[in-house]
Scaffold this motif. Sequence first.
Motif, PDB file in Angstrom:
ATOM      1  N   ASN A  26      28.333  27.764  41.970  1.00  0.00           N
ATOM      2  CA  ASN A  26      29.437  28.269  42.778  1.00  0.00           C
ATOM      3  C   ASN A  26      30.401  29.170  42.001  1.00  0.00           C
ATOM      4  O   ASN A  26      31.432  29.545  42.503  1.00  0.00           O
ATOM      5  N   ILE A  27      30.084  29.485  40.770  1.00  0.00           N
ATOM      6  CA  ILE A  27      30.954  30.378  40.006  1.00  0.00           C
ATOM      7  C   ILE A  27      30.937  31.763  40.628  1.00  0.00           C
ATOM      8  O   ILE A  27      29.896  32.276  40.995  1.00  0.00           O
ATOM      9  N   VAL A  28      32.117  32.360  40.758  1.00  0.00           N
ATOM     10  CA  VAL A  28      32.233  33.743  41.219  1.00  0.00           C
ATOM     11  C   VAL A  28      32.550  34.597  40.016  1.00  0.00           C
ATOM     12  O   VAL A  28      33.626  34.515  39.445  1.00  0.00           O
ATOM     13  N   ASN A  29      31.628  35.428  39.590  1.00  0.00           N
ATOM     14  CA  ASN A  29      31.834  36.243  38.404  1.00  0.00           C
ATOM     15  C   ASN A  29      32.708  37.466  38.720  1.00  0.00           C
ATOM     16  O   ASN A  29      32.539  38.112  39.751  1.00  0.00           O
ATOM     17  N   ALA A  30      33.666  37.766  37.816  1.00  0.00           N
ATOM     18  CA  ALA A  30      34.504  38.951  37.975  1.00  0.00           C
ATOM     19  C   ALA A  30      33.667  40.189  37.785  1.00  0.00           C
ATOM     20  O   ALA A  30      32.736  40.224  36.983  1.00  0.00           O
ATOM     21  N   ALA A  31      33.974  41.228  38.574  1.00  0.00           N
ATOM     22  CA  ALA A  31      33.216  42.480  38.514  1.00  0.00           C
ATOM     23  C   ALA A  31      34.153  43.639  38.220  1.00  0.00           C
ATOM     24  O   ALA A  31      35.343  43.589  38.514  1.00  0.00           O
ATOM     25  N   TYR A  32      33.581  44.688  37.627  1.00  0.00           N
ATOM     26  CA  TYR A  32      34.291  45.948  37.449  1.00  0.00           C
ATOM     27  C   TYR A  32      33.984  46.803  38.673  1.00  0.00           C
ATOM     28  O   TYR A  32      32.823  47.166  38.918  1.00  0.00           O
ATOM     29  N   ILE A  33      34.972  47.128  39.462  1.00  0.00           N
ATOM     30  CA  ILE A  33      34.772  47.870  40.705  1.00  0.00           C
ATOM     31  C   ILE A  33      35.574  49.167  40.624  1.00  0.00           C
ATOM     32  O   ILE A  33      36.777  49.152  40.375  1.00  0.00           O
ATOM     33  N   PRO A  51      30.351  48.936  42.471  1.00  0.00           N
ATOM     34  CA  PRO A  51      29.277  48.755  43.452  1.00  0.00           C
ATOM     35  C   PRO A  51      29.815  48.670  44.877  1.00  0.00           C
ATOM     36  O   PRO A  51      31.009  48.538  45.078  1.00  0.00           O
ATOM     37  N   ASN A  52      28.906  48.709  45.805  1.00  0.00           N
ATOM     38  CA  ASN A  52      29.250  48.816  47.211  1.00  0.00           C
ATOM     39  C   ASN A  52      29.797  47.481  47.732  1.00  0.00           C
ATOM     40  O   ASN A  52      29.133  46.769  48.498  1.00  0.00           O
ATOM     41  N   GLN A  53      31.014  47.119  47.313  1.00  0.00           N
ATOM     42  CA  GLN A  53      31.644  45.878  47.766  1.00  0.00           C
ATOM     43  C   GLN A  53      33.155  46.037  47.713  1.00  0.00           C
ATOM     44  O   GLN A  53      33.703  46.807  46.933  1.00  0.00           O
ATOM     45  N   ILE A  54      33.829  45.315  48.565  1.00  0.00           N
ATOM     46  CA  ILE A  54      35.289  45.342  48.619  1.00  0.00           C
ATOM     47  C   ILE A  54      35.837  44.485  47.485  1.00  0.00           C
ATOM     48  O   ILE A  54      35.412  43.340  47.309  1.00  0.00           O
ATOM     49  N   PRO A  55      36.772  44.993  46.681  1.00  0.00           N
ATOM     50  CA  PRO A  55      37.327  44.187  45.580  1.00  0.00           C
ATOM     51  C   PRO A  55      37.972  42.908  46.101  1.00  0.00           C
ATOM     52  O   PRO A  55      38.558  42.889  47.182  1.00  0.00           O
ATOM     53  N   GLY A  56      37.843  41.865  45.285  1.00  0.00           N
ATOM     54  CA  GLY A  56      38.408  40.582  45.665  1.00  0.00           C
ATOM     55  C   GLY A  56      38.927  39.836  44.464  1.00  0.00           C
ATOM     56  O   GLY A  56      39.115  40.403  43.380  1.00  0.00           O
ATOM     57  N   PRO A  57      39.156  38.516  44.601  1.00  0.00           N
ATOM     58  CA  PRO A  57      39.723  37.721  43.510  1.00  0.00           C
ATOM     59  C   PRO A  57      38.915  37.862  42.221  1.00  0.00           C
ATOM     60  O   PRO A  57      37.683  37.791  42.221  1.00  0.00           O
ATOM     61  N   GLY A  58      39.614  38.069  41.126  1.00  0.00           N
ATOM     62  CA  GLY A  58      38.991  38.146  39.821  1.00  0.00           C
ATOM     63  C   GLY A  58      38.452  39.506  39.458  1.00  0.00           C
ATOM     64  O   GLY A  58      38.070  39.724  38.297  1.00  0.00           O
ATOM     65  N   ASP A  59      38.375  40.442  40.392  1.00  0.00           N
ATOM     66  CA  ASP A  59      37.783  41.744  40.099  1.00  0.00           C
ATOM     67  C   ASP A  59      38.753  42.648  39.345  1.00  0.00           C
ATOM     68  O   ASP A  59      39.964  42.660  39.614  1.00  0.00           O
ATOM     69  N   ASP A  60      38.187  43.428  38.410  1.00  0.00           N
ATOM     70  CA  ASP A  60      38.933  44.478  37.720  1.00  0.00           C
ATOM     71  C   ASP A  60      38.728  45.769  38.495  1.00  0.00           C
ATOM     72  O   ASP A  60      37.605  46.277  38.599  1.00  0.00           O
TER      73      ASP A  60
END
Length: 986
Positions: A26-33, A51-60
Amino acid sequence: MNEPFAFHAGRSKKCFLALMLLVSFNIVNAAYINWVNTTNGNWSNPTNWSPNQIPGPGDDVFVTIPGSYIVYLDTNTTIGSLTVGTSSGTNTQSFYTQGYDLIINSSPTNQPDAVTVNQKGELQVGDGSGNGSLLVQGPNPSVSGGIFKTFNAPALFENNLTLLSPGTLQVDVFSNTVFGAFTVDGTFTLAGKLNLGLENGLTSTGPVGTAFQILYWAGASSRHGGFSNLSSNSIEIGSDLHLLGFADYSGLHFVVAPDTNSAAYTTTNLVNENVLVNSNATFLITPLGQSPFTYQWYFNDIPISDGPIGDGASYFGSTSNALTVINVQSNEAGSYCVTVMDANDVSNTYCANLNVYSQETIQYQTTNQTVFPGDFDELYVSTCCNDTFQWRLNGQAIDGATNSYYFLTNAQPQNGGSYDVICANPVSAVDSTGMVVTVVSTPLPFTDNFSNAGTMYGTNFIGSGSNVLATLEPGEPLPDGEPGGHSVWLNWSCPINGIVTINTTGSSFDTLLAVYTGLDVSNLTSVAADDDSGGFLTSQVSFNAIAGTTYHITVDGLAGATGIIILSLSQSYLTVTPQIFVQPSDVVVPSGSNATFSVVATNLSGNLTYQWYYNDWIALKNATNSSLTLVKVGPQNIGPYNVEIANTNGQIVDSLSARLEIGATAYGHTYGKLADLLSGGADNSSVRSADASLSAGLFGSLSTSDFQCGTPQNALTTNIDGTAYYNSNYRFYAFDADANGICEVDTSNSQYSTCLQVYPETAGFVTPTLIAANVFAASGVSWPNNISWSRVTFSATSGVNYLIWVGALNQSGSTANQGVGNLTINWKFGVPPTAINATTVLFPNQGSNVVLQANSTGQPTPSYQWQLNGMNIQGANQASYTMNDIQFGQSGTYSVVISNLMGVVTNTIATVYVQIPLSLQVLAPNQYRLSGTFTQAYLLQRTASLNAPIIWTPLDTNPQISTLLIYTDSISQSKAFYEFRSLPPP
């Protein structure tokens, strides 16, 4: 983000592994967006991101792709970090939160900085409607050259916030209730600028869209500093807005808001007043709040009304912002309060005290005293008032001597001298007469003439003498190159080789001391000389004395001073001390130039070492040569420099101090003593430096320091502009007028409050004539602690030298602003433009040529700017203004602004009424138009026949002269006759 969990003893290993598997799944890894759309777009569209995703919690999140675009937040969201803008380029990348909430709560897995706004970035919080917010919980947010803005929305930084230059933090104001705010719970470091401004029609002192006012942070970091123009806890912005700053150790919070309901704010300019009895006192208040204001003043809580009080005093302005108490008596001392109510019926009361004092006088003082060595002696004064006191010896302040009495315990000859005391209250000051203290000592065989001098023997002695009535002999040298006038001589036969020290400490005047060898007074060899090294304007020399040599000692008084001499001599068996032959000289160089000091010294044996000092105690790194060069000097380098010289035997000698001043070298330098300036000697130079020349169009400045300033003995207390001041530190300067003109001198940019006086230089300068004096004129409140500067303006006559007497003065009874820092003297010279009083009225016909002339005298040659109805005319910058083919639209009032270095004057030259010739047009059958202009009131009439009796029908009148007449008349007759008739003035 991973949530923390605990492992408890007693669980099976299988359960633990299962749990671990569940958690890791269940870990949500932070992404560079990264934003990839180079045009405007919405946050919630995944195609705008890579990548083709809406930024969310933890994202840079990075909004850094080059281009000019705006990213619009269209939903409440939380992310890990945010970077906006590129570091260079010409386009701007913007991120607008609009009316949505953005939370940035980076963890150690994210970028090291929670928020970064680079140079081409813009981060805007809020949409101006009160919606939207920013909460930054992560570390190290910074605005690194970009712009951070709040639009009627809060921004909270739970950690530090750094604003780097040229970054901008912008808090906008839209209306009386719409404004932005930001809060910093950590440290706010401001190296860029904080912009507070007006937009969308809300105007303070400028037009719609007034540019932002720039406020610079004055502290090293955050809450321990403040703004350079911070007053109490607020900064005024125009007349309608206020910035409130609340700072404590939990954080720093700023809010920009209109002053609509701010009358309750307690920050005002109402201050206590100190006045002499029988003078006037004025209390002035400029309140905060929404104008207009109403006022009511009170004395000791009783309402005041205008008019006589009953004891000779009276009130004026009891319902205005300025209350004047006329002819103040002691009964008027007390508390004065004013209740202020603004347009929103918000009121507040402010109070200040009126303190009334009598003119300071001395009722009794000690006379001259003669005591024996070891005696106890008391000096004292009795005054009329409650005073502050400052005792002085030979005109220089004695540290800690601030009582009405001064004790000499176990008096010795070196404790003698001329004592005086300044007695002061806050509005007046008086100086006692000198109290000469003489401690009995053996008379020494001083004589007026060199050839008759008595001789002393031995390695130690102390004794007394006098130079009163002494004279100068033809060919007699000047001690230390300084002017004297009353020299006496004494010989000393040196018994042994060794270092000898001779001083005049304990003498009652400003002494000059010199030692020579030789047989003829006109052909002597200088061994040593000094002016002030003995303390309190006495002298001291040290040199290597040779056994069997007769040394000739002379004592004189600077600029003819006379009094009691105390001379002591002490010789040791040490045989070598460094000897200074050329002392360092004062240096004046322009800012940014190099400055060099040098000394010439010798030693009988061994090498010499050098250590240069600044301000007498700061050892300069690597300054260990006989010369010292300071590279690219600035205000921080201004002050005195001296060098300590040592030999291999450990013997040390200090040079005299030489001053670095900043200005043009042609301006010369300042002097610590008036006598030095007048004499042409002084300050380690035997020649008076060139005075600054006053030539038309000349302007300049010279910066010096207060350290080791001199004390003028004939201006110990000064009453200027009705306020008494007593001496602290002075410097003296001179101007030579090369032409007739106006000279303006001021002390703006000095680091302490100043007094400024100007005298014409006359032969002897015994009784100087004060021609201009001023203190606290330039209102230099840009420095803390109410520091103010001085300005004088005087008419200078060609060929006359003018002496400038300027320094730090303490207001009587005050210990503030004692003269610490640099002193700057600024001046300009010329003739202001002349006013042109004649105004003409012109009625040129349309299409003609008009020439307006505005010749004005002034030096330097003035410049011109023509105006029409108060607005500048582009390109109209000559003494004359020509209008070819003038048109009706050029009618109006023509004025010209004439300016030069010395002033500005606006002259109305002409009122121009452009005339259009009358004309008659046939528009249609039975329809006519009359057009043209008139220079006075008229009546337009019409008749169908000129046969008697003529019946005229009034048609039109003009409301004012030079109005354009266009009147259309539709009639049924086949013909008509019109008459224009002048009307008398209304």
